[in-house]
Motif scaffolding. Structure first.
Motif, PDB file in Angstrom:
ATOM      1  N   SER A 282      10.160 -19.548  30.327  1.00 54.98           N
ATOM      2  CA  SER A 282       9.680 -20.859  31.767  1.00 54.98           C
ATOM      3  C   SER A 282      10.409 -21.678  31.786  1.00 54.98           C
ATOM      4  N   ASP A 283      10.602 -22.460  33.058  1.00 48.42           N
ATOM      5  CA  ASP A 283      11.110 -24.036  32.709  1.00 48.42           C
ATOM      6  C   ASP A 283       9.934 -24.861  32.105  1.00 48.42           C
ATOM      7  N   VAL A 284      10.525 -25.793  30.761  1.00 48.16           N
ATOM      8  CA  VAL A 284       9.609 -26.750  30.227  1.00 48.16           C
ATOM      9  C   VAL A 284       9.300 -28.142  30.267  1.00 48.16           C
ATOM     10  N   LEU A 285       8.669 -28.808  30.241  1.00 46.28           N
ATOM     11  CA  LEU A 285       9.340 -30.111  29.579  1.00 46.28           C
ATOM     12  C   LEU A 285       8.554 -30.553  29.003  1.00 46.28           C
ATOM     13  N   ILE A 286       8.820 -31.601  28.149  1.00 41.66           N
ATOM     14  CA  ILE A 286       8.792 -32.384  26.777  1.00 41.66           C
ATOM     15  C   ILE A 286       8.806 -33.414  27.251  1.00 41.66           C
TER      16      ILE A 286
ATOM     17  N   TRP B 125       5.426 -24.808  32.426  1.00 40.09           N
ATOM     18  CA  TRP B 125       4.794 -25.698  31.091  1.00 40.09           C
ATOM     19  C   TRP B 125       5.319 -27.944  31.185  1.00 40.09           C
ATOM     20  N   VAL B 126       4.440 -28.175  30.599  1.00 36.58           N
ATOM     21  CA  VAL B 126       4.775 -29.602  30.330  1.00 36.58           C
ATOM     22  C   VAL B 126       4.219 -29.756  29.561  1.00 36.58           C
ATOM     23  N   VAL B 127       4.416 -29.996  27.641  1.00 37.49           N
ATOM     24  CA  VAL B 127       3.644 -30.119  27.037  1.00 37.49           C
ATOM     25  C   VAL B 127       3.729 -31.715  25.756  1.00 37.49           C
ATOM     26  N   PHE B 128       2.694 -32.027  25.961  1.00 38.80           N
ATOM     27  CA  PHE B 128       2.665 -33.452  25.641  1.00 38.80           C
ATOM     28  C   PHE B 128       2.305 -33.333  24.120  1.00 38.80           C
TER      29      PHE B 128
ATOM     30  N   PHE C 206       0.089 -31.861  38.723  1.00 31.12           N
ATOM     31  CA  PHE C 206       0.057 -30.829  37.859  1.00 31.12           C
ATOM     32  C   PHE C 206      -0.227 -29.852  38.476  1.00 31.12           C
ATOM     33  N   GLY C 207      -0.872 -29.737  39.663  1.00 33.04           N
ATOM     34  CA  GLY C 207      -1.697 -29.009  40.258  1.00 33.04           C
ATOM     35  C   GLY C 207      -0.585 -27.579  40.283  1.00 33.04           C
ATOM     36  N   GLY C 208      -1.164 -25.905  39.693  1.00 33.18           N
ATOM     37  CA  GLY C 208      -0.546 -25.189  39.619  1.00 33.18           C
ATOM     38  C   GLY C 208       0.404 -24.820  38.473  1.00 33.18           C
ATOM     39  N   MET C 209       0.279 -25.625  37.612  1.00 35.65           N
ATOM     40  CA  MET C 209       1.564 -25.574  36.514  1.00 35.65           C
ATOM     41  C   MET C 209       0.470 -25.876  35.175  1.00 35.65           C
TER      42      MET C 209
END
Length: 504
Positions: free
Chosen positions: A380-384, A307-310, A333-336
């Motif tokens: 999940s591994d999450v990037l913010i 996950w990437v959360v903007f 970002f493919g697949g996330m």
């Protein structure tokens, strides 16, 4: 090529400035501007532009016209680009012709950039077409304040009195009794409609309609002041029917916008479209980081995140700048899964080819976490990607849900190095009705510049907060927001202002 430009600033509404005029303002080295030229235009000047005010109003001359002429010539001889910015049109009672003659005599090339004159624009904004086939087929622009050194008047009152033309008098409020009397004595019927429009096209525009017999008396009763135009003729009877500008819901309401200048334009433009007198007071600036090594490393390792959360538009913009720097694009970002907190952030992603997988119904961290948990983000591994300093609620609660969270600063906000003098002056003059806050940082920095103890002296000024998190920050300074929209967005904030202003 010309290095002096005699530029018409139009009647005052920023939207009435021509594209050519804006181009000259943005590129000139020296700006010489008048009282009636909207000072908001100066924000487009280059940082190193020399700005000189030579305004004249009601006999109060900062600089006499002959000295203005000398100043223009002096600055032109420096070889730098000079913008002589004048309200309305330079050649319609703007003394641009005199300035042009001085430049010709000095052997200096110049260019004229026409502007929309108040005689047309202010009338239109007051619901008055200066020509109309049912009333008149001609219009006459007349000075209401002639050169006092002239041997005899250039006004042919006999012609004006007998004519059926619409008459538009500039700078004539002080001579209104004389103007009305001369017209009636020379044949204009006493019941001829007359309109006065003050500060035409601006957020503080006011107008009224009377007739030749009573207009001077009515203007005195209203304590009517310059700058105003006087319109005489049957077309003035359309004022109430065709009037549109003075019906705007926020007309005349002073609204302070504290957003960063990079973000403020959308809110400012919407408020102005509803008639508000906007006071731009950016309390924060959005700045890039000094070092982007950590961001580049995170981008190159992006495949390890689910996950990437903007959390903001700025987060998207600065993250994408680094993507481009290292030759990557949205395909990475493919697949996330991608989340966007708020519709504006979602739109920023869509503009870059990304449709967010999740947009919460409420745009605060607590609701975001609830929605993400329903989407199965646990573990999940999450990037913010976000600001360097921001609330910790979102990463904290995601960690508590078992997520492996990486907070990645991609920009920072800083206190704008300015003082609160401009806003303090406007508050003291009673020009402020609302102060808007769109984030906690705007609140904190506003009260850094305008002390809370001082702001308490203006209890009639209402605070409008975009949402509960921002409201909590307002409360820490001893105030309770009067307005908080149910929808924590800029459109929601504007709607709340309109409802409050109109009493809906």
């Amino acid at each position: 090529m010309a290095n002096v430009f005699l530029v018409g600033a139009g009647p005052g509404d920023p939207g009435m400035l021509t594209l050519r005029a804006k181009e000259i303002i943005e590129t000139c080295d020296i700006m010489i501007y008048d009282y009636l030229a909207n000072a908001d235009f100066l924000k487009w000047c280059k940082p190193d532009c020399e700005i000189l005010y030579v305004g004249k109003k009601g006999g109060d001359h900062t600089l006499p016209q002959d000295k203005i002429n000398d100043l223009i010539v002096e600055k032109a001889r420096s070889g730098l680009v000079v913008c002589r910015l004048k309200g309305g049109d330079p050649y319609v009672f703007g003394r641009g012709g005199e300035e042009g003659e001085e430049l010709v005599e000095a052997g200096i090339d110049f260019e004229v950039v026409p502007g929309i004159t108040a005689g047309v624009a202010a009338a239109a904004y007051a619901g008055i077409p200066v020509t109309h086939r049912d009333f008149t087929t001609s219009v006459c622009f007349i000075t209401g304040h002639e050169d006092p050194t002239k041997a005899e008047s250039g006004n042919n009152w006999e012609v004006y009195g007998r004519s059926n033309s619409t008459l538009v008098f500039y700078m004539g409020v002080g001579n209104l009794p004389m103007i009305a009397q001369n017209l009636m004595e020379n044949g204009r019927p006493a019941d001829t409609p007359v309109a006065l429009v003050r500060w035409g096209t601006r957020c503080n525009q006011t107008s009224f309609v009377s007739d030749l017999e009573h207009v001077a008396e009515d203007a005195q009763a209203r304590n009517w002041k310059a700058p105003s135009i006087i319109i005489v003729g049957g077309v003035c009877s359309l004022h109430d029917k065709l009037g549109w500008f003075e019906k705007k819901p926020l007309l005349g309401q002073g609204v302070v916008v504290t957003r960063a200048r990079e973000q403020a334009s959308g809110l400012v433009n919407v408020l102005r479209s509803h008639g508000a007198c906007v006071h731009e007071f950016p309390t924060i600036s959005v700045e890039p980081l000094a070092d982007y090594n950590e961001v580049e490393t995170a981008i190159l390792q992006l495949a390890r995140y689910q996950w990437v959360v903007f959390t903001s538009v700025n987060g998207v913009k600065f993250f994408w700048e680094q993507l481009r720097e290292i030759g990557l694009d949205a395909r990475i970002f493919g697949g996330m899964q991608i989340a966007a907190i708020g519709p504006a952030t979602a739109d920023e992603l869509r503009a870059r080819g990304i449709e967010p997988d999740f947009i919460p119904e409420k745009y605060v961290a607590e609701h975001v976490v609830e929605g993400l948990l329903k989407r199965g983000i646990q573990g999940s591994d999450v990037l913010i990607p976000r600001a360097k300093v921001a609330r910790e609620v979102l990463p904290r609660e995601l960690k508590e849900a078992g997520c492996n969270v990486t907070v990645l600063p991609v920009y920072e906000t800083r206190l704008v190095q300015a003082d609160g003098d401009e806003i303090m002056t406007a508050l003291g003059a009673g020009k402020i009705r609302y102060v808007t806050f769109t984030s906690s940082s705007t609140v904190e920095n506003f009260f850094e510049l305008v002390p809370a103890d001082v702001f308490k002296n203006y209890p009639d000024v209402k605070i409008a907060s975009i949402g509960p998190v921002t409201s909590e920050t307002v409360k820490r300074f001893g105030f309770t927001p009067a307005l908080e929209p149910e929808d924590y967005t800029i459109p929601g904030l504007v709607d709340a202002l309109i409802k409050d202003a109109t009493g809906e």
